[in-house]
Scaffold this active site. Structure first.
Site, PDB file in Angstrom:
ATOM      1  N   HIS A   1       0.846  -1.197   0.000  1.00 39.56           N
ATOM      2  CA  HIS A   1       0.000   0.000   0.000  1.00 39.56           C
ATOM      3  C   HIS A   1       0.883   1.249   0.000  1.00 39.56           C
ATOM      4  O   HIS A   1       2.104   1.149   0.178  1.00 39.56           O
ATOM      5  CB  HIS A   1      -0.936   0.008   1.214  1.00 39.56           C
TER       6      HIS A   1
HETATM    7  P1  TYD Z   1      -2.217  -3.969   7.165  1.00 43.44           P
HETATM    8  O1  TYD Z   1      -2.231  -2.560   6.687  1.00 43.44           O
HETATM    9  O2  TYD Z   1      -2.707  -5.017   6.235  1.00 43.44           O
HETATM   10  O3  TYD Z   1      -0.736  -4.356   7.645  1.00 43.44           O
HETATM   11  P2  TYD Z   1       0.635  -4.329   6.818  1.00 43.44           P
HETATM   12  O4  TYD Z   1       0.796  -2.971   6.259  1.00 43.44           O
HETATM   13  O5  TYD Z   1       1.676  -4.675   7.822  1.00 43.44           O
HETATM   14  O6  TYD Z   1       0.584  -5.377   5.759  1.00 43.44           O
HETATM   15  O7  TYD Z   1      -3.010  -4.021   8.528  1.00 43.44           O
HETATM   16  C1  TYD Z   1      -3.526  -5.208   9.047  1.00 43.44           C
HETATM   17  C2  TYD Z   1      -4.742  -4.899   9.875  1.00 43.44           C
HETATM   18  O8  TYD Z   1      -4.380  -4.198  11.075  1.00 43.44           O
HETATM   19  C3  TYD Z   1      -5.744  -4.020   9.154  1.00 43.44           C
HETATM   20  O9  TYD Z   1      -7.036  -4.557   9.407  1.00 43.44           O
HETATM   21  C4  TYD Z   1      -5.641  -2.686   9.816  1.00 43.44           C
HETATM   22  C5  TYD Z   1      -5.141  -3.006  11.206  1.00 43.44           C
HETATM   23  N1  TYD Z   1      -4.292  -1.958  11.799  1.00 43.44           N
HETATM   24  C6  TYD Z   1      -4.761  -1.232  12.866  1.00 43.44           C
HETATM   25  O10 TYD Z   1      -5.890  -1.416  13.332  1.00 43.44           O
HETATM   26  N2  TYD Z   1      -3.948  -0.281  13.416  1.00 43.44           N
HETATM   27  C7  TYD Z   1      -2.694  -0.030  12.937  1.00 43.44           C
HETATM   28  O11 TYD Z   1      -1.986   0.853  13.471  1.00 43.44           O
HETATM   29  C8  TYD Z   1      -2.235  -0.780  11.804  1.00 43.44           C
HETATM   30  C9  TYD Z   1      -0.875  -0.528  11.220  1.00 43.44           C
HETATM   31  C10 TYD Z   1      -3.060  -1.735  11.274  1.00 43.44           C
END
Ligand code: TYD
Length: 143
Positions: free
Chosen positions: A51
């Site tokens: 992302h």
């Molecule tokens: P995601 O963005 O997929 O993680 P990464 O970038 O590491 O691949 O996030 C995974 C899940 O966690 C998503 O449902 C959002 C949640 N999340 C939070 O609730 N708070 C946070 O600070 C972060 C980074 C993620």
């Protein structure tokens, strides 16, 4: 804009008891730290990230183990290998990132400039490319 992604070296205090590294917001990273999160217990072969952010800036650190961060500004890709806790990768807004090749037991620490806000995420690569072409991040804050 890919050159805005930079390795930042943090202070390291070493003595016979071991090493200590500290990070102060606005001093060792170019933003106020509003949130800290960490990724761990990553199954082998998994990738994270995938992302870009509209506003959020962050620094990614390999607290333990190692992994690669692939950054992409819509035109150029660059890969950074992180394997020590005394340095990190600064990632500004408008950069697509993927974390890959996690070693076993690795821990990725992320220092972020904003609280969690799903509206700040761009999770579709084609949408990201269109925003880049449209100049969405031109003239945004530079490191
Ligand atoms: P995601 O963005 O997929 O993680 P990464 O970038 O590491 O691949 O996030 C995974 C899940 O966690 C998503 O449902 C959002 C949640 N999340 C939070 O609730 N708070 C946070 O600070 C972060 C980074 C993620």
């Amino acid at each position: 804009r890919i050159n805005l992604c930079k390795i930042i070296n943090f202070p390291k205090v070493s003595d016979y008891r071991g090493n200590l590294t500290f990070i102060e917001g606005n001093i060792h990273v170019p933003f106020e730290i509003k949130r800290v999160y960490y990724i761990y217990d990553i199954p082998s072969g998994e990738t994270r990230g995938g992302h870009a952010h509209i506003e959020l800036e962050q620094v990614i650190i390999a607290l333990s183990g190692s992994f690669e961060v692939v950054v992409d500004d819509g035109y150029t890709r660059k890969s950074f290998f992180l394997n020590r806790p005394h340095y990190g990768l600064y990632v500004p807004p408008g950069i697509w990132r993927e974390l890959i090749n996690f070693s076993s037991n690795s821990v990725a620490l992320v220092l972020a400039s904003t609280l969690y806000d799903e509206k700040d995420y761009i999770r579709d690569y084609e949408t990201f490319k269109k925003m880049v072409s449209g100049g969405f991040w031109d003239e945004k804050k530079k490191l």
